[in-house]
Design an enzyme around this catalytic site. Structure first.
Site, PDB file in Angstrom:
ATOM      1  N   ARG A 326       1.109  -6.787   1.256  1.00  0.00           N
ATOM      2  CA  ARG A 326       1.184  -6.971   2.718  1.00  0.00           C
ATOM      3  C   ARG A 326       0.411  -8.208   3.163  1.00  0.00           C
ATOM      4  O   ARG A 326       0.764  -8.861   4.147  1.00  0.00           O
ATOM      5  CB  ARG A 326       0.683  -5.699   3.404  1.00  0.00           C
ATOM      6  CG  ARG A 326       1.708  -4.541   3.290  1.00  0.00           C
ATOM      7  CD  ARG A 326       1.041  -3.194   3.388  1.00  0.00           C
ATOM      8  NE  ARG A 326       1.984  -2.077   3.456  1.00  0.00           N
ATOM      9  CZ  ARG A 326       2.507  -1.441   2.396  1.00  0.00           C
ATOM     10  NH1 ARG A 326       2.232  -1.861   1.159  1.00  0.00           N
ATOM     11  NH2 ARG A 326       3.322  -0.416   2.572  1.00  0.00           N
ATOM     12  N   SER A 468       8.016   7.946   3.273  1.00  0.00           N
ATOM     13  CA  SER A 468       7.935   6.726   2.452  1.00  0.00           C
ATOM     14  C   SER A 468       7.290   5.596   3.247  1.00  0.00           C
ATOM     15  O   SER A 468       7.815   5.149   4.271  1.00  0.00           O
ATOM     16  CB  SER A 468       9.336   6.296   2.003  1.00  0.00           C
ATOM     17  OG  SER A 468       9.292   4.942   1.581  1.00  0.00           O
ATOM     18  N   ASP A 616       1.240   8.270  -6.010  1.00  0.00           N
ATOM     19  CA  ASP A 616       1.240   7.453  -7.232  1.00  0.00           C
ATOM     20  C   ASP A 616       0.249   7.963  -8.275  1.00  0.00           C
ATOM     21  O   ASP A 616       0.194   7.430  -9.397  1.00  0.00           O
ATOM     22  CB  ASP A 616       0.905   5.995  -6.890  1.00  0.00           C
ATOM     23  CG  ASP A 616       1.960   5.377  -5.990  1.00  0.00           C
ATOM     24  OD1 ASP A 616       3.100   5.880  -6.001  1.00  0.00           O
ATOM     25  OD2 ASP A 616       1.638   4.418  -5.275  1.00  0.00           O
ATOM     26  N   ARG A 647       8.997  10.215 -13.025  1.00  0.00           N
ATOM     27  CA  ARG A 647       7.624  10.536 -13.446  1.00  0.00           C
ATOM     28  C   ARG A 647       7.410  12.024 -13.744  1.00  0.00           C
ATOM     29  O   ARG A 647       6.447  12.382 -14.426  1.00  0.00           O
ATOM     30  CB  ARG A 647       6.615  10.039 -12.397  1.00  0.00           C
ATOM     31  CG  ARG A 647       6.483   8.519 -12.422  1.00  0.00           C
ATOM     32  CD  ARG A 647       5.519   7.959 -11.400  1.00  0.00           C
ATOM     33  NE  ARG A 647       5.363   6.523 -11.626  1.00  0.00           N
ATOM     34  CZ  ARG A 647       4.847   5.662 -10.755  1.00  0.00           C
ATOM     35  NH1 ARG A 647       4.416   6.075  -9.577  1.00  0.00           N
ATOM     36  NH2 ARG A 647       4.746   4.385 -11.058  1.00  0.00           N
TER      37      ARG A 647
HETATM   38  O1  SPQ Z   1       6.106  -0.901  -5.516  1.00  0.00           O
HETATM   39  P1  SPQ Z   1       6.497   0.290  -6.335  1.00  0.00           P
HETATM   40  O2  SPQ Z   1       7.136  -0.156  -7.612  1.00  0.00           O
HETATM   41  O3  SPQ Z   1       7.400   1.232  -5.572  1.00  0.00           O
HETATM   42  O4  SPQ Z   1       5.139   1.041  -6.717  1.00  0.00           O
HETATM   43  C1  SPQ Z   1       4.631   2.375  -6.544  1.00  0.00           C
HETATM   44  C2  SPQ Z   1       3.568   2.525  -7.693  1.00  0.00           C
HETATM   45  O5  SPQ Z   1       3.419   3.571  -8.298  1.00  0.00           O
HETATM   46  O6  SPQ Z   1       2.860   1.550  -7.904  1.00  0.00           O
HETATM   47  C3  SPQ Z   1       5.698   3.482  -6.618  1.00  0.00           C
HETATM   48  F1  SPQ Z   1       6.250   3.619  -7.721  1.00  0.00           F
HETATM   49  O7  SPQ Z   1       3.881   2.515  -5.333  1.00  0.00           O
HETATM   50  C4  SPQ Z   1       4.441   2.675  -4.023  1.00  0.00           C
HETATM   51  C5  SPQ Z   1       4.183   4.075  -3.472  1.00  0.00           C
HETATM   52  O8  SPQ Z   1       4.680   5.086  -4.295  1.00  0.00           O
HETATM   53  C6  SPQ Z   1       3.776   1.665  -3.112  1.00  0.00           C
HETATM   54  C7  SPQ Z   1       3.966   1.936  -1.663  1.00  0.00           C
HETATM   55  C8  SPQ Z   1       3.648   0.886  -0.672  1.00  0.00           C
HETATM   56  O9  SPQ Z   1       2.904  -0.059  -0.992  1.00  0.00           O
HETATM   57  O10 SPQ Z   1       4.120   1.009   0.478  1.00  0.00           O
HETATM   58  C9  SPQ Z   1       4.409   3.153  -1.186  1.00  0.00           C
HETATM   59  C10 SPQ Z   1       4.770   4.264  -2.071  1.00  0.00           C
HETATM   60  O11 SPQ Z   1       6.171   4.335  -2.213  1.00  0.00           O
HETATM   61  P2  SPQ Z   1       7.096   5.118  -1.156  1.00  0.00           P
HETATM   62  O12 SPQ Z   1       8.437   5.214  -1.833  1.00  0.00           O
HETATM   63  O13 SPQ Z   1       6.468   6.448  -0.970  1.00  0.00           O
HETATM   64  O14 SPQ Z   1       7.151   4.352   0.091  1.00  0.00           O
END
Ligand code: SPQ
Length: 735
Positions: A326, A468, A616, A647
């Protein structure tokens, strides 16, 4: 493989290939012709050839493979002289750096290029030349381009291919024309520049001084000016068209840089330099479709973790991944310069950084976690030259979807194999109702994503069906450009870094209960950001210190944003001993040092309210559950199935391999605590799975081997070093 191979010419390339054929036992006899009597004598003396000739026509008589390895401009004359002595079944190939003129020469001599003529070009060499410079391993792990024609004989192509593969090369196929265009840019132009620079400087009146003081840069840049002039003379004429086009493109680039310097346009100069600095690295990843960093390269890395050990000491894990992403996005879209410290130099955040560089933002660094972003404002992004490649990173792709939907230009985003399987309709669908024209791929709505520019977005009121943060953030970011208000309601609290950071950049975002509102049309003002250590990375050490005997660690400067502390809540509920020290606020984000000591964990039913707050961290929490007394039950976590891997399934498979009773369910897992054994588990390229099983070894009865660990670099580049320093018995091997 071949009874007799004849080389016409025995310079660096020809003699290296002859050595490789000998070393691999691929030719019963090797003969050669050369214009130089001395070359033939030397080749005979060192046993490289069985017979030598001064006339090419004599050399080819009994050959079933003829390799043209002389300067390319001699091709027509050589073919003319050998054509009546060739066996009907002979395969002819060459090693020239240009292909158009070689094919034209063959056409001129034979009418049409013989079907068993397979033009080839090994991309290997050195500035040294001559028969003694050759090396049997010159082609090892180098590329060889073959440029067969439509009517080329399949058997001849296969044999030439196999010969090069036996020499250790990777064989690629291209058309003749494409080969000459590509090589003009990647090889011929750099040689031309090196020759020209040295010649230009050598003509200057101060030339002695220039050469006397010439240091590393000059030496590196001009090394190839020491190459064989005859060969390069021929190449420049042979590929005149391609080289002139490449030179024109280059001249424009130099003119742009010169103009920027003359105009004292610092941003433009920095932009060119910073883009160039990372370009080689970035394109290598793009080509390989990987997200791997320099240190953890494309090889299959395996963690081998011996049982036992403990964790001790003060540890600072790298910067928060979500906040790092961000910081680049908002810093780029802000007006003014944003300085970031503590930036995570992992591949995911670097993918976001690269995407903004591709869109014309000047970004200095990262260097020791410091990044300086020259914001371009909300209207300042430029069309990227190619598709934006975001590697393994779901956050980059989903947040960028919101930003790109509001731009004036079209874009395409692609990712690595893992990201290419992840669902993208969850962000595309609400963006479409804002007016975006966005297309995902295939029935499952996965990457690549194509976005059409020049659409007017309108604010929407949207109740998110899944909790999310990525979807919420993507919509909030699109809301910056939308007419009216964008109102989002989340089904459960998710990380709110976007909201906090937008406020930090002076943008009004309101949160009331589960509803977040943003109005388009404002502006972001640059600020400085101190990225706290990532609680998701700290989690491995929280779990590790909880399960290991005699453990005591202090995790420093960890972000404890209330939307991220599920792992602390859950470990405490299991009986974990975690103390928050020195709580403070840094740039709008709460931070603390966290002390964690060994504890006797017990199994629990995990509160569903904690699921989005620890989303995560479940891979590592499953390890905690495996070490706890009793049963742990997780429900309401079906989202885990669409992360970098499934996972739930991948962790259950690994735990079962290690002797733990783990039962996957559609939305979670039931785990009976027990003794972790030993064995080989597969991370499926998922960084968090790899690190979780590494930590499990602290309580295992034997060694745990973990396959496919290179992606650890996406979120935690120095995990192995930090964990080893704290007491984990971890080693990395290249499988
Ligand atoms: O970026 P990415 O690959 O989706 O990474 C993950 C992680 O485990 O590092 C998910 F696999 O983190 C996401 C997290 O699960 C990072 C994130 C964010 O920075 O907004 C939000 C979460 O995902 P989501 O799908 O719940 O919005």
């Amino acid at each position: 493989m071949f009874n007799q191979v004849a080389f016409i010419g025995l310079g660096l390339i020809g003699s290296s290939l002859a050595r490789s054929l000998r070393a691999n036992g691929l030719a019963k006899t090797i003969v050669a012709s050369s214009r130089s009597e001395r070359t033939i004598r030397t080749a005979l003396e060192i046993g490289l050839i069985d017979e030598g000739f001064s006339d090419a026509a004599d050399a080819v008589k009994n050959a079933d493979l003829v390799v043209l390895a002389m300067p390319v401009c001699a091709t027509q004359a050589v073919l003319e002289s050998i054509k009546h002595n060739l066996k009907s079944t002979v395969i002819i190939t060459d090693v020239g750096s240009t292909k158009g003129n070689v094919v034209a020469a063959a056409e001129a001599v034979f009418g049409t290029v013989p079907a068993r003529f397979v033009p080839a070009h090994p991309i290997a060499g050195s500035e040294q030349s001559g028969v003694l410079a050759g090396k049997a391993n010159l082609f090892d792990r180098h590329k060889v381009i073959i440029t067969p024609l439509a009517h080329s004989d399949a058997d001849a192509i296969a044999q030439v291919q196999q010969m090069w593969q036996a020499a250790g090369a990777e064989v690629l196929t291209m058309t003749v024309q494409r080969h000459d265009e590509v090589l003009a840019k990647t090889s011929h132009l750099p040689h031309l520049l090196a020759f020209s620079l040295v010649d230009t400087l050598a003509r200057e009146s101060q030339n002695l001084d220039i050469f006397r003081y010439a240091a590393g840069g000059f030496r590196d840049f001009t090394r190839i000016a020491g190459s064989d002039p005859t060969m390069w003379h021929d190449i420049f004429f042979a590929n005149e068209h391609g080289i002139v086009a490449a030179l024109d493109g280059f001249s424009e680039g130099v003119a742009r840089l010169k103009a920027a310097i003359v105009a004292h346009d610092s941003d433009a100069v920095l932009g060119i330099l910073t883009r160039a600095q990372v370009a080689r690295h970035h394109f290598t990843h793009m080509l390989a479709g990987t997200a791997y960093s320099k240190t953890m390269n494309t090889k299959n890395l395996q963690f081998v973790v011996a049982a036992g050990g403990t964790l001790q000491g003060n540890l600072r894990v790298p910067g928060d991944k979500s906040i790092s992403h961000r910081s680049i996005m908002l810093g780029s879209l802000a007006e003014g310069i944003t300085e970031v410290t503590g930036f995570l130099e992992g591949e995911d955040a670097l993918a976001t950084l690269q995407a903004f560089r591709d869109m014309g933002v000047v970004i200095e660094g990262p260097k020791n976690g410091e990044v300086r972003i020259h914001g371009v404002g909300l209207q300042g992004l430029q069309a990227p030259p190619n598709a934006l490649y975001v590697g393994n990173s779901g956050t980059s792709m989903r947040l960028l979807s919101g930003i790109l939907s509001a731009q004036k230009f079209d874009t395409v985003m692609t990712g690595d194999a893992s990201l290419s399987k992840r669902p993208m309709e969850r962000i595309a669908k609400p963006l479409r109702s804002m007016g975006a024209v966005i297309q995902t791929t295939g029935e499952k709505g996965t990457p690549p994503i194509s976005i059409k520019g020049n659409q007017l977005l309108k604010g929407i009121t949207y109740a998110m069906p899944v909790a999310s943060a990525q979807v919420k953030s993507g919509l909030l970011l699109a809301g910056l450009w939308a007419e009216g208000e964008t109102v989002i309601t989340e089904p459960a609290p998710t990380r709110d870094h976007s909201e906090r950071m937008l406020r930090g950049f002076g943008y009004d975002v309101t949160t009331e209960g589960s509803t977040i509102r943003i109005r388009g049309g404002g502006k972001l003002t640059a600020t400085n950001i101190d990225v706290p250590a990532d609680i998701s990375s700290a989690a491995f050490f929280m779990v590790g210190a909880s399960i290991a005997p005699n453990a005591d660690v202090i995790l420093e400067h960890v972000g404890i944003n209330p939307t991220r502390i599920g792992v602390i809540n859950i470990l405490r509920a299991m009986g974990g001993d975690l103390t928050l020290l020195n709580e403070r606020e840094v740039g709008g984000e709460p931070v603390a040092d966290i002390r964690v000591r060994s504890a006797k964990l017990k199994g629990i039913r995990i509160d569903e309210a904690d699921v989005p707050l620890a989303i995560d961290e479940f891979p590592s929490l499953f390890i905690a559950a495996a070490c706890a007394e009793g049963t742990t039950v997780l429900t309401g976590a079906e989202e885990l199935r669409v992360k970098e891997s499934d996972r739930i399934q991948v962790m259950a498979d690994g735990l079962i391999t290690l002797g733990i009773d783990a039962q996957p369910t559609p939305d979670g897992m039931i785990i009976q605590g027990g003794q972790i054994g030993s064995g080989k588990v597969i991370s499926h390229g998922d960084h968090r799975i790899a690190m979780s099983f590494a930590i499990a070894a602290l309580r295992a009865s034997g060694t745990i081997e973990i396959e496919d660990c290179a992606n650890v670099a996406t979120s935690f580049p120095l995990f192995v070093e930090l964990a080893r320093g704290a007491g984990l018995k971890i080693n990395v091997v290249e499988a």
